[in-house]
Design an enzyme around this catalytic site. Structure first.
Site, PDB file in Angstrom:
ATOM      1  N   GLY A   1       0.930  -1.276  -0.088  1.00  0.00           N
ATOM      2  CA  GLY A   1      -0.072   0.009  -0.097  1.00  0.00           C
ATOM      3  C   GLY A   1       0.984   1.314  -0.291  1.00  0.00           C
TER       4      GLY A   1
ATOM      5  N   ALA B   1       2.986   8.647   4.360  1.00  0.00           N
ATOM      6  CA  ALA B   1       3.493   8.173   2.928  1.00  0.00           C
ATOM      7  C   ALA B   1       3.962   9.130   1.867  1.00  0.00           C
ATOM      8  CB  ALA B   1       2.657   7.068   2.740  1.00  0.00           C
TER       9      ALA B   1
ATOM     10  N   LYS C   1      -3.434   7.750  18.206  1.00  0.00           N
ATOM     11  CA  LYS C   1      -3.540   9.005  17.844  1.00  0.00           C
ATOM     12  C   LYS C   1      -4.552   9.011  16.433  1.00  0.00           C
ATOM     13  CE  LYS C   1      -1.569   8.511  13.216  1.00  0.00           C
ATOM     14  NZ  LYS C   1      -0.846   7.280  13.119  1.00  0.00           N
TER      15      LYS C   1
END
Lengths: 354, 566
Positions: free
Chosen positions: A20, A159, A210
């Protein structure tokens, strides 16, 4: 022993399981210093990587090769980085289990929780869940495979920014020093700093918890509220993370580190974050189903909120932000009402854990 | 594991005593001690990173603490020249540090010499003194003496003292994986880890090992026990080495661990009580002392390093759970537990086992009154807690054979990583605790004590433990009918847990509930002057000693049974 920063002597390739957006980023960082083999489930993804050096449109280092064969990956690599979604994590580990040996090192990069209930039970038909029903990814690895040298990656690692080669840092957490050192040796570069932490559960929980706060932060932005409100949310969110994190077995120190506060601030401020986007769109009036349908990767926070809500009900603990998020996500509560409730909630002390 | 106990004769697995690892070790005792001393010395040097200042500091700390110990806490077993030896160390240290003109190398040599003298002394002190003739005599004495007592008590009439109707195996029931244990003991090295509730455990385990036809095991026994002469004789005969809990300095602890590790590598079957001391609270050990456990992990790695990759080099961990209806020392243990402020204190000797006379009196009482003991042998595991099959191969959860050597591999070879082994020892500790709960065998006495305590606690739900224990007698009553229904509830839950294989129950728990309660009340803490639980004439259940009741109740801690009373 080679020094921490020296490049790999290329004895054995490093494995990456799952490709991913985060998997791609990790594979690229690893490929700067090592031979990398990627495992993907679909043959067309493997073909794309091997022939076009890209994964679903994201560029990959040309040195990276791919396979659909778990056995091949396990035979060839000693160190592997599983980076698959938490919903598929357990199945992937079961698939790999027959080929894994106690000499393997697994450093995962998945931020989520897995519900471990007896056969036939799920969140809809149990009223209470306990700590032993909630597994972090390292616990999944330890329970499903023979691998004990387990680590995790956590930190502010968007990312998209990593893919652009912007400077960043991560935490490799493990009970084993050798895993931390190995993670540092493989990943560290001029643009990528790697810290170590022995409290793997605390670091994993930081990454998980988080995500819920990030949804709330997106919601605040969606309502058009300002930076004061965000500061309030991040600091109260932090308190809630530590409160819940301690209850689940993490140490306070880990939550105030890079993987905790560092990641929290990043995720709560970034429009790149999936969780943030979910909150933002909710506040703009979209339904959860509509949001889910239009996203190509899951926002882990949604699943986490649901799981934590059940956990909270079973223990009698309170966690106001999570509880209100649950109402917003699953009970049709309006974001404004949840916010109003939070403003009325009787917090007396600022912090009571240091 | 079945609930039924095994009563049979076992042939010795190694009929010739010369083949016994302990005998071999005893024969090369001198060399062995020397090598333990040398290896410990090298370990300590490497722990200080070959830094002379650090080594000096360790030596000085050791000297300071030992001087203090000699002055403040001397024991009968301590050698006469204790003071002399440490004075010698002191002057050697003074001399070594005053020689300013000598070269770095000479200085190092001096300090290493001092270190060597200390580790040598410690290894000699620790080393066991196994003598086969004593072992044989002890075994005879225990078996003969005890079965005479048993029969005298239970078989009526003249000549009962010579009856053979009852043997020790009627009294002490051995259940569990005995065949696997015998099988593996013949091929690899066993490290047995029993629960520890009473000083009697050492003798009991020694008897069990010999009954199962296995050669004697090497085990560490508290040096304080050697203060009592009858115990010293037993311990020596059973091959015990000495663990002195007063000495907490690095040099001693390293020597002790090296001794244990080297003995396992030598092929000696060993036994540790992984909880360290006896359970003060009466709970099954839930936190283990990892020091000695880590020596099993280390020995396994060392064997692989030396290339022993087959079963002969494999170390097997065998948990054992000992169950009593009572613990003689319970009153003092629980008092100590309750008053303990958290710091570890010096071992007190003034408990019920302090004289040979008291022990003899107890043993007679014990064997002449009807109360059972069971020893459950758990399934053997490798040093990471994987179960092993009949050939000693480690098996993962899916039944796949895995190579235990792989746990120590990195980059294709066996590597030494103390931090890794430390984590492995922690993981092993957690697995042993889990197994303890599984092989624990619930007795009627545990059931009644647990239920009664929880009921009293519920009646006074606002109180903390200490106020609860100080409740006046009139508040400590419950009606029999309530008690009965609650016992049934706890029993039902236990049977559920048992069906998942997470606990065991004694066969007497299969009677009807009134019989179980009667059995439990008759047996719980039967030797204490104040009984933890009694049924009064007006059909009430009450206690004469709340702390003792708490102690016996604790045996069922860790199964989440408290939730039944919420």
């Amino acid at each position: 022993m080679t020094s921490k920063n020296s490049s790999n002597n290329n004895e054995k390739p490093v494995g990456v399981i799952g490709i991913g957006s985060f998997g791609t980023a990790i594979a690229n960082i690893l490929a700067e210093k090592n031979n990398v083999i990627v495992y993907a489930r679909k043959q067309e993804v493997v073909d794309e990587i091997n022939h076009h050096h890209s994964a679903e449109g994201r560029d990959l280092n040309p040195g990276i090769t791919a396979t659909t064969d778990p056995e091949h990956l396990c035979e060839t690599c000693e160190v592997m980085f599983p980076v698959v979604s938490s919903s598929g994590f357990r199945d992937v580990m079961r698939k790999f289990a027959p080929y894994l040996h106690p000499y393997h090192i697994l450093i995962h990069g998945t931020k989520g929780l897995v519900l471990n209930l007896p056969e036939g039970k799920n969140l809809d038909n149990v009223s209470k869940i306990h700590r032993e029903n909630i597994w972090t990814m390292s616990e999944v690895i330890q329970n499903e495979t023979v691998v004990v040298r387990v680590g995790c990656l956590a930190g502010p690692n968007l990312a998209k920014e990593l893919a652009m080669g912007q400077p960043a840092a991560t935490v490799v957490a493990s009970r084993f020093n050798e895993v931390i050192l190995e993670g540092q040796r493989l990943l560290r570069s001029d643009r990528f700093q790697v810290y170590g932490n022995q409290d793997i559960i605390g670091v994993e929980l930081s990454g998980v918890l988080k995500n819920t706060i990030a949804i709330a932060s997106g919601a605040l932005a969606g309502l058009g509220l300002g930076e004061n409100a965000k500061g309030l949310l991040i600091s109260r969110g932090m308190v809630e993370m530590i409160h819940l994190g301690n209850a689940l077995g993490g140490q306070t120190q880990s939550f105030v580190g890079l993987a905790g506060i560092g990641d929290l601030v990043t995720t709560c401020s970034s429009t790149f974050s999936r969780n943030y986007t979910v909150g933002y769109r909710l506040a703009k009036g979209e339904t959860l189903d509509a949001i889910n349908a239009s996203m190509d990767e899951v926002a882990e926070g949604i699943n986490t909120v649901r799981l934590l809500q059940t956990f909270l009900e079973g223990t009698g603990m309170r966690a106001p932000i999570t509880e209100n998020l649950y109402k917003v996500l699953f009970e049709g509560f309006k974001v404004e009402d949840a916010l109003y409730y939070l403003m009325k909630y009787p917090f007396n002390v600022d912090i009571d854990f240091l | 594991m079945t609930d039924d106990y095994i009563k049979q004769k076992y042939d010795p697995i190694l009929p010739r005593k010369d083949e016994w690892p302990v005998v071999k070790l005893a024969k090369s005792r001198k060399d062995f001690i020397q090598s333990v001393a040398t290896i410990s010395k090298e370990k300590i040097i490497s722990m200080t990173g070959n830094n002379l200042d650090l080594l000096k500091e360790e030596l000085e700390t050791t000297l300071y603490r030992e001087k203090l110990r000699v002055k403040q806490n001397p024991w009968l077993v301590d050698p006469d020249d204790e003071d002399e030896f440490w004075s010698g160390v002191k002057s050697a240290l003074v001399q070594a540090s005053s020689e300013s003109h000598s070269s770095e190398e000479e200085k190092k040599a001096n300090y290493h010499k001092i270190l060597d003298s200390i580790t040598t002394r410690y290894s000699e002190e620790i080393a066991s003194n196994f003598k086969h003739s004593h072992y044989k005599a002890t075994r005879k004495m225990v078996t003969f003496g005890f079965s005479r007592l048993l029969n005298a008590a239970r078989v009526k009439g003249f000549g009962s003292i010579f009856s053979k109707q009852y043997t020790l195996q009627d009294k002490i029931q051995i259940i569990g994986e005995t065949e696997q244990l015998r099988n593996l003991a013949a091929k690899g090295t066993i490290v047995m880890v029993p629960t520890h509730f009473s000083n009697l455990d050492s003798i009991l385990i020694g008897w069990t090992i010999s009954t199962l036809g296995m050669p004697p095991f090497l085990y560490g026994a508290g040096l304080n026990l050697f203060n009592i002469q009858i115990f010293a004789y037993f311990m020596d005969a059973l091959g015990a080495y000495k663990v002195d809990r007063r000495k907490k300095n690095l040099l001693y602890l390293e020597t002790l661990k090296t001794y244990s590790s080297e003995a396992i590598q030598f092929g000696c079957h060993s036994l540790f009580f992984p909880g360290g001391t006896r359970s003060r609270s009466g709970k099954i050990e839930n936190k283990l002392k990892l020091g000695l456990l880590s020596t099993a992990v280390e020995a396994q790695r060392a064997n692989y390093e030396k290339g022993f990759n087959d079963i002969s080099g494999k170390v097997f961990i065998v948990p054992v759970s000992i169950n009593y209806h009572f613990t003689l020392e319970a009153p003092s243990l629980i008092r100590e537990y309750l008053s303990l402020t958290g710091q570890e204190r010096y071992y007190k000797e003034t408990d019920e086992f302090s004289t040979s006379y008291k022990i003899s009196k107890f043993l007679i009482k014990f064997f002449t009154k009807g109360s059972d003991i069971s020893v459950s042998i758990g399934q053997a595991m490798d040093i990471l807690g994987n179960y092993v099959d009949k050939d000693g191969s480690s098996i993962d959860k899916d039944g796949r054979i895995i190579d235990c050597r792989d746990y120590f591999m990195s980059n294709g070879k066996v590597s030494v990583d103390p931090q890794r082994e430390e984590v492995y020892s922690q993981l092993l500790g957690e697995r042993i605790v889990e197994e303890f709960h599984k092989i624990n065998r619930v007795f009627s006495s545990h059931l009644v004590a647990f239920t009664a305590f929880e009921m009293i606690k519920k009646q006074n739900s606002k109180m903390d433990l200490f106020s609860l224990l100080r409740l006046p007698e009139e508040d400590l009553v419950i009606s029999y009918s309530d008690f009965r229904s609650n016992c049934q509830r706890v029993l039902n839950r236990l049977m559920e847990i048992r069906s998942k294989g997470l606990v065991h129950v004694a066969p007497h728990l299969k009677q009807d509930i009134d019989a179980i309660i009667a059995h439990g009340l008759a047996n719980v803490g039967m030797y204490h002057a104040k009984r933890p639980l009694i049924r009064t004439d007006d059909d009430l259940i009450t206690t004469q000693d709340m702390s003792l009741l708490y102690y016996y109740h604790n045996r069922l801690d860790g199964y989440d049974l408290e939730k039944l009373f919420k």
